[in-house]
Scaffold this motif. Structure first.
Motif, PDB file in Angstrom:
ATOM      1  N   GLN A  53       0.835  -1.196   0.000  1.00  0.00           N
ATOM      2  CA  GLN A  53       0.000   0.000   0.000  1.00  0.00           C
ATOM      3  C   GLN A  53       0.875   1.254   0.000  1.00  0.00           C
ATOM      4  OE1 GLN A  53      -3.529   0.200   0.035  1.00  0.00           O
ATOM      5  NE2 GLN A  53      -3.102   2.349  -0.353  1.00  0.00           N
ATOM      6  N   GLN A  54       0.725   2.084  -1.044  1.00  0.00           N
ATOM      7  CA  GLN A  54       1.439   3.348  -1.127  1.00  0.00           C
ATOM      8  C   GLN A  54       0.521   4.473  -0.671  1.00  0.00           C
ATOM      9  OE1 GLN A  54       2.167   2.601  -5.411  1.00  0.00           O
ATOM     10  NE2 GLN A  54       4.214   3.429  -4.988  1.00  0.00           N
ATOM     11  N   ALA A  55       1.124   5.578  -0.293  1.00  0.00           N
ATOM     12  CA  ALA A  55       0.333   6.762   0.031  1.00  0.00           C
ATOM     13  C   ALA A  55       0.299   7.664  -1.196  1.00  0.00           C
ATOM     14  CB  ALA A  55       0.943   7.497   1.208  1.00  0.00           C
ATOM     15  N   ASN A  56      -0.770   8.408  -1.328  1.00  0.00           N
ATOM     16  CA  ASN A  56      -0.843   9.379  -2.408  1.00  0.00           C
ATOM     17  C   ASN A  56      -1.002  10.769  -1.811  1.00  0.00           C
ATOM     18  OD1 ASN A  56      -3.529   9.064  -1.567  1.00  0.00           O
ATOM     19  ND2 ASN A  56      -4.292   9.695  -3.548  1.00  0.00           N
ATOM     20  N   GLY A  57      -0.682  11.743  -2.607  1.00  0.00           N
ATOM     21  CA  GLY A  57      -0.855  13.130  -2.203  1.00  0.00           C
ATOM     22  C   GLY A  57      -1.318  13.932  -3.400  1.00  0.00           C
ATOM     23  N   ILE A  58      -2.174  14.899  -3.153  1.00  0.00           N
ATOM     24  CA  ILE A  58      -2.676  15.782  -4.207  1.00  0.00           C
ATOM     25  C   ILE A  58      -2.483  17.219  -3.738  1.00  0.00           C
ATOM     26  CG2 ILE A  58      -4.700  16.525  -5.527  1.00  0.00           C
ATOM     27  CD1 ILE A  58      -5.808  13.683  -5.166  1.00  0.00           C
ATOM     28  N   ALA A  59      -1.950  18.052  -4.626  1.00  0.00           N
ATOM     29  CA  ALA A  59      -1.730  19.452  -4.268  1.00  0.00           C
ATOM     30  C   ALA A  59      -2.075  20.349  -5.449  1.00  0.00           C
ATOM     31  CB  ALA A  59      -0.277  19.674  -3.858  1.00  0.00           C
ATOM     32  N   THR A  60      -2.488  21.552  -5.129  1.00  0.00           N
ATOM     33  CA  THR A  60      -2.816  22.554  -6.135  1.00  0.00           C
ATOM     34  C   THR A  60      -1.954  23.779  -5.889  1.00  0.00           C
ATOM     35  OG1 THR A  60      -5.099  21.782  -6.240  1.00  0.00           O
ATOM     36  CG2 THR A  60      -4.660  24.000  -7.079  1.00  0.00           C
ATOM     37  N   ALA A  61      -1.227  24.194  -6.925  1.00  0.00           N
ATOM     38  CA  ALA A  61      -0.417  25.417  -6.856  1.00  0.00           C
ATOM     39  C   ALA A  61      -0.960  26.407  -7.872  1.00  0.00           C
ATOM     40  CB  ALA A  61       1.045  25.109  -7.132  1.00  0.00           C
ATOM     41  N   VAL A  62      -1.063  27.654  -7.461  1.00  0.00           N
ATOM     42  CA  VAL A  62      -1.653  28.706  -8.269  1.00  0.00           C
ATOM     43  C   VAL A  62      -0.613  29.807  -8.499  1.00  0.00           C
ATOM     44  CG1 VAL A  62      -3.514  30.429  -8.373  1.00  0.00           C
ATOM     45  CG2 VAL A  62      -3.921  28.213  -7.295  1.00  0.00           C
ATOM     46  N   ILE A  63      -0.657  30.392  -9.697  1.00  0.00           N
ATOM     47  CA  ILE A  63       0.178  31.541 -10.032  1.00  0.00           C
ATOM     48  C   ILE A  63      -0.752  32.746 -10.105  1.00  0.00           C
ATOM     49  CG2 ILE A  63       1.787  32.546 -11.691  1.00  0.00           C
ATOM     50  CD1 ILE A  63       1.959  29.600 -12.857  1.00  0.00           C
ATOM     51  N   ARG A  64      -0.485  33.742  -9.274  1.00  0.00           N
ATOM     52  CA  ARG A  64      -1.359  34.922  -9.253  1.00  0.00           C
ATOM     53  C   ARG A  64      -0.557  36.153  -9.640  1.00  0.00           C
ATOM     54  NH1 ARG A  64      -3.284  38.762  -5.438  1.00  0.00           N
ATOM     55  NH2 ARG A  64      -1.934  37.945  -3.810  1.00  0.00           N
ATOM     56  N   GLY A  65      -1.060  36.874 -10.618  1.00  0.00           N
ATOM     57  CA  GLY A  65      -0.435  38.130 -11.010  1.00  0.00           C
ATOM     58  C   GLY A  65      -0.666  39.188  -9.954  1.00  0.00           C
ATOM     59  N   LEU A  66       0.378  39.951  -9.641  1.00  0.00           N
ATOM     60  CA  LEU A  66       0.289  40.960  -8.592  1.00  0.00           C
ATOM     61  C   LEU A  66       0.176  42.382  -9.137  1.00  0.00           C
ATOM     62  CD1 LEU A  66       3.080  39.562  -6.228  1.00  0.00           C
ATOM     63  CD2 LEU A  66       0.603  39.245  -6.020  1.00  0.00           C
ATOM     64  N   CYS A  67       0.307  42.528 -10.454  1.00  0.00           N
ATOM     65  CA  CYS A  67       0.347  43.870 -11.052  1.00  0.00           C
ATOM     66  C   CYS A  67      -0.589  43.986 -12.239  1.00  0.00           C
ATOM     67  CB  CYS A  67       1.774  44.191 -11.522  1.00  0.00           C
ATOM     68  SG  CYS A  67       3.025  44.138 -10.224  1.00  0.00           S
ATOM     69  N   GLU A  68      -0.962  45.235 -12.524  1.00  0.00           N
ATOM     70  CA  GLU A  68      -1.705  45.572 -13.732  1.00  0.00           C
ATOM     71  C   GLU A  68      -0.957  46.708 -14.417  1.00  0.00           C
ATOM     72  OE1 GLU A  68      -5.623  46.710 -12.548  1.00  0.00           O
ATOM     73  OE2 GLU A  68      -6.203  44.662 -12.024  1.00  0.00           O
ATOM     74  N   VAL A  69      -1.034  46.733 -15.735  1.00  0.00           N
ATOM     75  CA  VAL A  69      -0.375  47.793 -16.485  1.00  0.00           C
ATOM     76  C   VAL A  69      -1.176  49.084 -16.313  1.00  0.00           C
ATOM     77  CG1 VAL A  69       0.354  48.578 -18.762  1.00  0.00           C
ATOM     78  CG2 VAL A  69       0.531  46.158 -18.172  1.00  0.00           C
ATOM     79  N   GLU A  70      -0.490  50.116 -15.875  1.00  0.00           N
ATOM     80  CA  GLU A  70      -1.126  51.416 -15.741  1.00  0.00           C
ATOM     81  C   GLU A  70      -0.831  52.277 -16.975  1.00  0.00           C
ATOM     82  OE1 GLU A  70      -0.679  54.783 -12.462  1.00  0.00           O
ATOM     83  OE2 GLU A  70      -1.596  52.922 -11.744  1.00  0.00           O
TER      84      GLU A  70
END
Length: 179
Positions: A123-140
């Motif tokens: 029996q193996q263990a599994n893992g699930i993860a979610t990584a998100v990339i979020r923009g921090l800037c907007e062009v002014e």
């Protein structure tokens, strides 16, 4: 009485070992998901550097459009899973349209011998993860000799022709794990 206590102790040991194995699998998934997202963040940053020279749309880059890069799931995620004693089981862009990845892994280690009926030794263990990339800037403004960005931390103004003035990737994008 001694036999009963021994059975209880061994059973608790098996459950503790399963908890450690599960934690190891989750850590590997977290690391692999962050590696995939960081690889894509680095691609977005490279696209950003090219766009300030006039070869792209800054708004699209800063919102994470076209974030996907093959190396994220083909190289970065498997490498980090392997470094954490696991194997990559799946790596896909997020289905909700946000830039990021959902990653699943299986541990290389198994639960091993147990006295608990119905629990397989392999029996193996599994893992699930979610990584998100979020923009921090907007062009002014990008019409003049300088580019102006409205960012969460601070506004940035720089000359696109001056390498030393360009913002760092971490100033433009945040990579994080989502629960």
């Amino acid at each position: 009485m001694v036999t009963g206590l021994l059975v209880i102790a061994v059973t608790l040991f098996v459950f503790a070992r399963a908890a450690v194995l599960r934690s190891s699998g989750q850590s590997a998934a977290d690391a692999a998901a962050l590696a995939a997202a960081t690889e894509s963040r680095d691609k977005l940053y490279q696209d950003f550097r090219e766009a300030v020279d006039g070869d792209g749309d800054l708004d699209d880059i800063l919102t994470g459009e076209d974030f996907y890069v093959d190396a994220a799931c083909d190289v970065a995620a498997p490498r980090l899973a392997n470094q954490n004693d696991a194997v990559l089981d799946g790596c896909d862009p997020l289905s909700d349209g946000r830039p990021g990845y959902e990653v699943s892994v299986l541990t290389n280690d198994t639960l091993g011998d147990t006295i608990i009926p119905g629990v397989p030794e392999d029996q193996q263990a599994n893992g699930i993860a979610t990584a998100v990339i979020r923009g921090l800037c907007e062009v002014e403004d990008e019409g003049n000799a300088e580019v102006e960005l409205d960012c969460e931390e601070e506004d940035l103004t720089f000359d696109p022709g001056d390498e030393d003035e360009l913002p760092e990737a971490r100033e433009l994008f945040q990579v994080y794990l989502e629960d």
